[in-house]
Design a protein around this motif. Structure first.
Motif, PDB file in Angstrom:
ATOM      1  N   UNK A  72       0.811  -1.219   0.000  1.00 28.24           N
ATOM      2  CA  UNK A  72       0.000   0.000   0.000  1.00 28.24           C
ATOM      3  C   UNK A  72       0.847   1.274   0.000  1.00 28.24           C
ATOM      4  N   UNK A  73       2.162   1.120   0.106  1.00 32.73           N
ATOM      5  CA  UNK A  73       3.045   2.282   0.020  1.00 32.73           C
ATOM      6  C   UNK A  73       2.974   2.819  -1.410  1.00 32.73           C
ATOM      7  N   UNK A  74       2.798   4.142  -1.573  1.00 33.12           N
ATOM      8  CA  UNK A  74       2.760   4.690  -2.937  1.00 33.12           C
ATOM      9  C   UNK A  74       4.008   4.283  -3.727  1.00 33.12           C
ATOM     10  N   UNK A  75       3.814   3.955  -4.945  1.00 35.05           N
ATOM     11  CA  UNK A  75       4.865   3.584  -5.895  1.00 35.05           C
ATOM     12  C   UNK A  75       5.486   2.212  -5.605  1.00 35.05           C
ATOM     13  N   UNK A  76       4.910   1.448  -4.674  1.00 33.99           N
ATOM     14  CA  UNK A  76       5.441   0.110  -4.366  1.00 33.99           C
ATOM     15  C   UNK A  76       5.605  -0.714  -5.644  1.00 33.99           C
ATOM     16  N   UNK A  83      14.635  -2.717  -3.984  1.00 32.96           N
ATOM     17  CA  UNK A  83      14.000  -1.647  -3.224  1.00 32.96           C
ATOM     18  C   UNK A  83      12.892  -2.195  -2.332  1.00 32.96           C
ATOM     19  N   UNK A  84      12.087  -3.084  -2.880  1.00 30.45           N
ATOM     20  CA  UNK A  84      11.047  -3.717  -2.076  1.00 30.45           C
ATOM     21  C   UNK A  84      11.673  -4.549  -0.954  1.00 30.45           C
ATOM     22  N   UNK A  99       4.897   2.996   7.385  1.00 29.00           N
ATOM     23  CA  UNK A  99       4.594   4.062   6.434  1.00 29.00           C
ATOM     24  C   UNK A  99       3.376   4.870   6.921  1.00 29.00           C
ATOM     25  N   UNK A 100       3.559   6.170   7.031  1.00 31.13           N
ATOM     26  CA  UNK A 100       2.481   7.053   7.448  1.00 31.13           C
ATOM     27  C   UNK A 100       2.363   7.230   8.950  1.00 31.13           C
ATOM     28  N   UNK A 101       3.101   6.443   9.723  1.00 29.76           N
ATOM     29  CA  UNK A 101       3.074   6.571  11.178  1.00 29.76           C
ATOM     30  C   UNK A 101       3.851   7.815  11.601  1.00 29.76           C
ATOM     31  N   UNK A 107      11.120   8.793   6.606  1.00 26.78           N
ATOM     32  CA  UNK A 107      11.071   7.764   5.552  1.00 26.78           C
ATOM     33  C   UNK A 107       9.750   7.851   4.789  1.00 26.78           C
ATOM     34  N   UNK A 108       8.671   8.170   5.485  1.00 27.20           N
ATOM     35  CA  UNK A 108       7.374   8.322   4.812  1.00 27.20           C
ATOM     36  C   UNK A 108       7.445   9.444   3.784  1.00 27.20           C
TER      37      UNK A 108
END
Length: 151
Positions: A72-76, A83-84, A99-101, A107-108
Protein backbone atom coordinates in the motif's frame (compact mmCIF):
# COMPACT_ATOMS: atom_id res chain seq x y z
CA UNK A 1 14.81 -12.67 -2.08
CA UNK A 2 16.93 -9.64 -1.17
CA UNK A 3 14.62 -8.77 1.71
CA UNK A 4 14.58 -12.33 3.03
CA UNK A 5 18.38 -12.46 2.92
CA UNK A 6 18.64 -9.17 4.83
CA UNK A 7 16.16 -10.42 7.42
CA UNK A 8 17.98 -13.71 7.88
CA UNK A 9 21.37 -12.01 8.08
CA UNK A 10 20.37 -9.48 10.72
CA UNK A 11 17.79 -11.43 12.71
CA UNK A 12 19.58 -14.77 12.78
CA UNK A 13 17.60 -17.86 13.66
CA UNK A 14 17.00 -18.69 17.30
CA UNK A 15 15.07 -21.82 18.14
CA UNK A 16 14.66 -20.75 21.77
CA UNK A 17 12.69 -17.61 22.61
CA UNK A 18 14.55 -14.58 23.91
CA UNK A 19 13.72 -11.08 25.19
CA UNK A 20 14.06 -7.97 23.07
CA UNK A 21 17.68 -6.72 23.23
CA UNK A 22 16.56 -3.12 23.78
CA UNK A 23 13.78 -3.57 26.35
CA UNK A 24 15.19 -6.75 27.94
CA UNK A 25 11.54 -7.89 27.93
CA UNK A 26 8.69 -7.87 25.39
CA UNK A 27 8.41 -8.41 22.58
CA UNK A 28 9.67 -11.94 23.05
CA UNK A 29 11.22 -13.21 19.84
CA UNK A 30 11.91 -16.62 18.29
CA UNK A 31 12.91 -18.10 14.94
CA UNK A 32 13.91 -15.53 12.34
CA UNK A 33 12.77 -12.63 14.51
CA UNK A 34 9.10 -13.55 14.87
CA UNK A 35 7.24 -12.04 17.80
CA UNK A 36 3.87 -13.72 17.19
CA UNK A 37 2.84 -17.28 16.47
CA UNK A 38 0.66 -18.26 13.51
CA UNK A 39 -2.52 -17.43 15.46
CA UNK A 40 -1.23 -14.00 16.50
CA UNK A 41 -0.37 -14.99 20.07
CA UNK A 42 2.79 -13.26 21.33
CA UNK A 43 5.64 -15.63 22.17
CA UNK A 44 6.65 -16.19 25.78
CA UNK A 45 10.04 -16.98 27.25
CA UNK A 46 10.78 -20.69 27.47
CA UNK A 47 9.35 -21.53 24.05
CA UNK A 48 11.37 -23.78 21.73
CA UNK A 49 10.65 -24.48 18.06
CA UNK A 50 12.20 -26.51 15.24
CA UNK A 51 14.08 -25.10 12.26
CA UNK A 52 11.19 -26.10 9.99
CA UNK A 53 8.76 -24.25 12.25
CA UNK A 54 10.99 -21.14 12.16
CA UNK A 55 11.24 -21.24 8.35
CA UNK A 56 7.50 -21.77 7.92
CA UNK A 57 6.70 -18.99 10.38
CA UNK A 58 8.97 -16.56 8.53
CA UNK A 59 7.23 -17.36 5.25
CA UNK A 60 3.82 -16.96 6.91
CA UNK A 61 4.81 -13.64 8.52
CA UNK A 62 6.10 -12.19 5.27
CA UNK A 63 3.04 -13.19 3.26
CA UNK A 64 0.38 -12.46 5.87
CA UNK A 65 1.76 -9.70 8.08
CA UNK A 66 4.15 -7.67 5.96
CA UNK A 67 3.73 -7.77 2.19
CA UNK A 68 0.10 -6.61 2.12
CA UNK A 69 0.68 -3.47 4.25
CA UNK A 70 3.87 -2.71 2.31
CA UNK A 71 2.08 -3.03 -1.03
CA UNK A 72 0.00 0.00 0.00
CA UNK A 73 3.04 2.28 0.02
CA UNK A 74 2.76 4.69 -2.94
CA UNK A 75 4.87 3.58 -5.89
CA UNK A 76 5.44 0.11 -4.37
CA UNK A 77 4.67 -1.51 -7.72
CA UNK A 78 7.25 0.76 -9.40
CA UNK A 79 10.01 -0.35 -7.03
CA UNK A 80 12.32 -3.14 -8.11
CA UNK A 81 13.00 -6.28 -6.07
CA UNK A 82 15.98 -4.71 -4.26
CA UNK A 83 14.00 -1.65 -3.22
CA UNK A 84 11.05 -3.72 -2.08
CA UNK A 85 13.44 -6.05 -0.24
CA UNK A 86 15.05 -3.09 1.51
CA UNK A 87 11.67 -1.91 2.79
CA UNK A 88 10.63 -5.46 3.71
CA UNK A 89 13.69 -5.82 5.95
CA UNK A 90 13.09 -2.36 7.45
CA UNK A 91 9.43 -3.17 8.13
CA UNK A 92 10.26 -6.61 9.54
CA UNK A 93 12.52 -4.91 12.06
CA UNK A 94 10.33 -1.90 12.88
CA UNK A 95 6.76 -2.89 11.98
CA UNK A 96 4.70 -3.39 8.86
CA UNK A 97 2.73 -0.21 9.48
CA UNK A 98 5.68 2.15 9.55
CA UNK A 99 4.59 4.06 6.43
CA UNK A 100 2.48 7.05 7.45
CA UNK A 101 3.07 6.57 11.18
CA UNK A 102 4.04 9.69 13.12
CA UNK A 103 7.24 7.97 14.30
CA UNK A 104 8.37 7.52 10.70
CA UNK A 105 7.89 10.95 9.14
CA UNK A 106 11.28 11.09 7.40
CA UNK A 107 11.07 7.76 5.55
CA UNK A 108 7.37 8.32 4.81
CA UNK A 109 8.11 11.72 3.27
CA UNK A 110 10.89 10.54 0.95
CA UNK A 111 8.84 7.54 -0.19
CA UNK A 112 5.69 9.62 -0.69
CA UNK A 113 7.60 12.24 -2.67
CA UNK A 114 9.46 9.58 -4.65
CA UNK A 115 12.82 10.99 -3.57
CA UNK A 116 14.54 7.68 -4.19
CA UNK A 117 18.07 9.04 -3.74
CA UNK A 118 17.22 10.13 -0.16
CA UNK A 119 15.93 6.73 1.02
CA UNK A 120 19.29 5.31 2.19
CA UNK A 121 20.02 8.34 4.40
CA UNK A 122 16.45 8.39 5.73
CA UNK A 123 16.79 4.73 6.75
CA UNK A 124 19.83 5.55 8.91
CA UNK A 125 17.69 7.79 11.13
CA UNK A 126 15.97 4.70 12.56
CA UNK A 127 18.67 3.12 14.69
CA UNK A 128 17.83 3.90 18.35
CA UNK A 129 20.70 6.33 18.85
CA UNK A 130 22.50 6.11 22.15
CA UNK A 131 21.32 2.58 22.96
CA UNK A 132 23.01 -0.81 23.14
CA UNK A 133 21.46 -1.78 19.78
CA UNK A 134 22.51 1.31 17.79
CA UNK A 135 25.62 -0.21 16.15
CA UNK A 136 23.78 -3.30 14.97
CA UNK A 137 20.84 -1.29 13.67
CA UNK A 138 23.16 1.11 11.85
CA UNK A 139 24.83 -1.86 10.12
CA UNK A 140 21.38 -3.12 9.13
CA UNK A 141 20.22 0.30 7.88
CA UNK A 142 23.40 0.65 5.79
CA UNK A 143 22.85 -2.82 4.28
CA UNK A 144 19.22 -1.96 3.54
CA UNK A 145 20.32 1.33 1.97
CA UNK A 146 22.90 -0.50 -0.15
CA UNK A 147 20.18 -2.87 -1.36
CA UNK A 148 18.00 0.13 -2.21
CA UNK A 149 20.82 1.74 -4.22
CA UNK A 150 21.24 -1.42 -6.30
CA UNK A 151 17.77 -0.67 -7.60
Amino acid sequence: MVGINLIKTFEGCHLNSYPDPLTKGPPITIGWGSTKDFDGTPFKLGRTITQKYADTLLDFDLKNRFLLPLSKIPYWSEMNENQQGCLLSFAYNLGAGFYGSSDFNSITRVLKNKEWDKVPEALKLYRNSGTNVEKGLLRRRIAEGDAWKKG
